[in-house]
Structures are given as structure tokens and as C-alpha cells.
Design a protein around this motif. Structure first.
Motif, PDB file in Angstrom:
ATOM      1  N   ILE A   1     -12.249  21.251  -4.870  1.00  0.00           N
ATOM      2  CA  ILE A   1     -13.007  22.489  -5.096  1.00  0.00           C
ATOM      3  C   ILE A   1     -14.447  22.287  -4.630  1.00  0.00           C
ATOM      4  O   ILE A   1     -15.019  23.135  -3.949  1.00  0.00           O
ATOM      5  N   VAL A   2     -15.023  21.149  -4.982  1.00  0.00           N
ATOM      6  CA  VAL A   2     -16.398  20.847  -4.570  1.00  0.00           C
ATOM      7  C   VAL A   2     -16.467  20.722  -3.052  1.00  0.00           C
ATOM      8  O   VAL A   2     -17.372  21.267  -2.413  1.00  0.00           O
ATOM      9  N   ALA A   3     -15.506  20.025  -2.460  1.00  0.00           N
ATOM     10  CA  ALA A   3     -15.517  19.799  -1.013  1.00  0.00           C
ATOM     11  C   ALA A   3     -15.372  21.107  -0.235  1.00  0.00           C
ATOM     12  O   ALA A   3     -15.931  21.248   0.856  1.00  0.00           O
ATOM     13  N   ARG A   4     -14.634  22.066  -0.774  1.00  0.00           N
ATOM     14  CA  ARG A   4     -14.454  23.356  -0.104  1.00  0.00           C
ATOM     15  C   ARG A   4     -15.778  24.081   0.103  1.00  0.00           C
ATOM     16  O   ARG A   4     -15.971  24.754   1.096  1.00  0.00           O
TER      17      ARG A   4
ATOM     18  N   LEU B   1     -19.699  25.727  -9.448  1.00  0.00           N
ATOM     19  CA  LEU B   1     -19.740  25.362 -10.864  1.00  0.00           C
ATOM     20  C   LEU B   1     -18.817  26.231 -11.702  1.00  0.00           C
ATOM     21  O   LEU B   1     -18.124  25.732 -12.590  1.00  0.00           O
ATOM     22  N   TRP B   2     -18.794  27.529 -11.431  1.00  0.00           N
ATOM     23  CA  TRP B   2     -17.906  28.415 -12.187  1.00  0.00           C
ATOM     24  C   TRP B   2     -16.443  28.099 -11.899  1.00  0.00           C
ATOM     25  O   TRP B   2     -15.613  28.079 -12.815  1.00  0.00           O
ATOM     26  N   ARG B   3     -16.143  27.824 -10.640  1.00  0.00           N
ATOM     27  CA  ARG B   3     -14.747  27.455 -10.313  1.00  0.00           C
ATOM     28  C   ARG B   3     -14.357  26.156 -11.000  1.00  0.00           C
ATOM     29  O   ARG B   3     -13.247  26.022 -11.515  1.00  0.00           O
ATOM     30  N   LEU B   4     -15.264  25.181 -10.986  1.00  0.00           N
ATOM     31  CA  LEU B   4     -14.992  23.921 -11.679  1.00  0.00           C
ATOM     32  C   LEU B   4     -14.801  24.139 -13.167  1.00  0.00           C
ATOM     33  O   LEU B   4     -13.905  23.564 -13.778  1.00  0.00           O
ATOM     34  N   LYS B   5     -15.658  24.966 -13.748  1.00  0.00           N
ATOM     35  CA  LYS B   5     -15.574  25.217 -15.183  1.00  0.00           C
ATOM     36  C   LYS B   5     -14.194  25.755 -15.571  1.00  0.00           C
ATOM     37  O   LYS B   5     -13.568  25.262 -16.509  1.00  0.00           O
TER      38      LYS B   5
END
Length: 114
Positions: A27-30, A54-58
Motif C-alpha cells: 500500500i505504501v509502495a503504491r 495513512l488512511w488506507r493503512l489505517k
């Protein structure tokens, strides 16, 4: 996103299973092409991530930990609760209990040697 939310994401990332952690790093790499999610050692600067990331990670971490709790939860007789439980709090509580039990066993062994 608040500093507290970012801190919670960082803590929750450390509790993910390896396969879920890989997905979180993807997700971060995208959203950050220079981030190498396949490196041997990864240093993730939460503060440098975009709000979207950050929201996607959360939400990913929340769902992943909730799934872990469902799969890993073992309830002792008489220790069931009907109220919904925060998965992160459950994992933290479970880990604290494991540490306390390990400390108690160590203390017991130490006292038996005396």
C-alpha cells in the motif's frame, strides 16, 4: 491525521502477520514509488506518508488485526464477553498477559532454585 493516529498505525503494523505486513508495505509502495517494500530491512517514516496512504493503512491494519483476533482468539470458560472488543486492545492485552505469565514462571523457577 493526528499524531496519535499515526502512532497507533505504527504500533499496529508491528503486530501484523508477515503476509499482512507485506500487503501493508505494498500500500505504501503504491503511493510512494521510491519506497522499496521488498528490501531486507525497511524503515517506514509514517510522518512522510500522504494522508491517503495513512488512511488506507489505517483501515487495512484495522481489518487485518480484526481478522487475526477472530482466528487467534481462544476464550477460557467464564471469560466470554458479549460486548464488541477493539482488536488492537485485545492483542495488546493478550500480549501483556503472555509477558506477565512468562515473568511469573521465571520468578517461580528462581524461587525454587533458592
Amino acid at each position: 491525521m493526528s499524531t496519535e493516529d499515526k502512532r497507533n498505525i505504527g504500533i499496529a503494523l508491528t503486530r501484523l502477520r508477515p503476509e499482512d505486513l507485506s500487503k501493508a508495505l505494498d500500500i505504501v509502495a503504491r503511493h510512494n514509488p521510491s519506497f522499496q517494500s521488498t528490501a531486507a530491512e525497511i524503515d517506514l517514516d509514517i510522518d512522510a506518508q500522504s494522508e491517503l496512504t495513512l488512511w488506507r493503512l489505517k483501515y487495512f491494519v484495522k481489518d487485518a488485526l480484526h481478522g487475526q483476533v477472530k482466528n487467534d482468539a481462544t476464550f477460557e470458560v467464564g471469560n466470554k464477553t458479549d460486548s464488541p472488543v477493539n482488536p488492537i486492545e485485545t492483542i495488546v492485552s493478550k500480549r501483556k498477559m503472555q509477558i506477565c505469565n512468562a515473568l511469573a514462571k521465571t520468578a517461580k523457577k528462581r524461587n525454587q532454585k533458592r
